[in-house]
Scaffold this active site. Sequence first.
Site, mmCIF file in Angstrom:
data_model
loop_
_atom_site.group_PDB
_atom_site.id
_atom_site.type_symbol
_atom_site.label_atom_id
_atom_site.label_comp_id
_atom_site.label_asym_id
_atom_site.label_seq_id
_atom_site.Cartn_x
_atom_site.Cartn_y
_atom_site.Cartn_z
ATOM 1 N N SER A 1 0.765 -1.017 0.023
ATOM 2 C CA SER A 1 -0.084 -0.064 -0.189
ATOM 3 C C SER A 1 0.837 1.250 -0.091
ATOM 4 O O SER A 1 1.743 1.118 0.878
ATOM 5 C CB SER A 1 -1.009 -0.076 1.319
ATOM 6 O OG SER A 1 -1.682 1.315 1.319
ATOM 7 N N GLY B 45 -0.700 4.592 0.253
ATOM 8 C CA GLY B 45 -1.481 5.179 1.046
ATOM 9 C C GLY B 45 -2.169 6.001 -0.336
ATOM 10 O O GLY B 45 -3.048 5.434 -1.086
ATOM 11 N N ALA B 46 -2.755 7.527 -0.890
ATOM 12 C CA ALA B 46 -2.548 7.842 -1.688
ATOM 13 C C ALA B 46 -2.506 7.822 -3.328
ATOM 14 O O ALA B 46 -3.178 8.472 -3.377
ATOM 15 C CB ALA B 46 -2.874 10.050 -0.865
ATOM 16 N N GLY C 256 -1.497 4.974 -4.418
ATOM 17 C CA GLY C 256 -2.299 3.751 -4.738
ATOM 18 C C GLY C 256 -1.557 2.599 -4.203
ATOM 19 O O GLY C 256 -0.858 2.368 -2.943
ATOM 20 N N GLY D 244 -6.195 -0.485 6.008
ATOM 21 C CA GLY D 244 -5.352 -1.048 5.209
ATOM 22 C C GLY D 244 -5.546 -2.977 5.341
ATOM 23 O O GLY D 244 -5.569 -3.173 4.760
ATOM 24 N N ASP D 245 -6.453 -2.841 6.867
ATOM 25 C CA ASP D 245 -6.954 -4.493 6.802
ATOM 26 C C ASP D 245 -8.049 -4.631 6.112
ATOM 27 O O ASP D 245 -8.551 -5.351 5.528
ATOM 28 C CB ASP D 245 -8.101 -4.067 8.546
ATOM 29 C CG ASP D 245 -6.582 -4.448 9.823
ATOM 30 O OD1 ASP D 245 -5.199 -4.551 8.956
ATOM 31 O OD2 ASP D 245 -6.457 -2.699 10.312
#
Length: 315
Positions: free
Chosen positions: A220, A222-223, A225, A251-252
């Site tokens: 991941s 974050g913003a 992608g 994230g989970d």
Amino acid sequence: MILTVTPNPSLDRTYEVPALEHGEVNRATGERVDPGGKGVNVSRAVAAAGRRTVAVLPLGGAPGAVVAELLDAQGIEVAPVPIAGATRSNIALAEADGVLTKINAPGPELTAAEQELLLETVHRESRGADWIACCGSLPRGLAPSWYAELVARAHAAGVRIALDTSGPALAAALRERPDVVKPNAEELAEVVGCRLTTVGDAVKAAEELRGMGARTVLASLGADGQVLVDEYGAWFGTARVEVVRSNVGAGDSSLAGFLIAGGHGPESLASALAHGAAAVQTPGSVMPTPGDLDPAAVTVTPTVPLDRVLKEPVT
């Protein structure tokens, strides 16, 4: 069925305050109590999607009993491992402007007997499981090699395993070749010891992680992608988000979406992105339902923009 393992679960209390004033009496305008822990959140996301999940977790004391009750109320089968210590209680202070201040307790220390019982419970409950998802930090008493032992036992039983942890625990587990690892950008940079300033840096780091033992890396950014790297190649994906309400458990939820869709290939990456995007648009730690997903907002491509500069670089 997706089995989750949360070695250090929690009872999470969130208080809403207009603005946090240090050194003063702050009066809450709202409060909520949720079962906490990364594996717990994966189970909650799987259950919200209408799928069967079993949560294995050590529970003790009054907080542990409340965690079990809350999970049961959400349709999650609980396989508790009784421990002498009390399950930790965490506190979060949510301000009106979206700032979240968290106080996480260290949690109980597990004895050698409790550690072995936890491993044995995972083995017993994993019969018939499609995936085991092991998530979060290790409590006191568990050595960094504990996750490696769990991965080895899962593979010996013929069950695929996904791992979402960091630091020494992740590094130790890689030698047992977990089927999926899901680091965020910071965790990815830490384990391979590099800076991430472009999407290409993230892909290269994910490939290094595969060289260290991971079979599939779902990272991941974050913003920016997510990237997926496995034996067949690399994919990059983004999801349009209208309004960010809370990133707690996003994230989970993303990992749950990936495993629900099979846990491999671009279709699973698209599912991960859709679940993660839906999660950040729901309040608090509420997990998205199928009706919250917007597949049309997701874009996945094998043409990875290697030179794209990350909005949130890790330096």
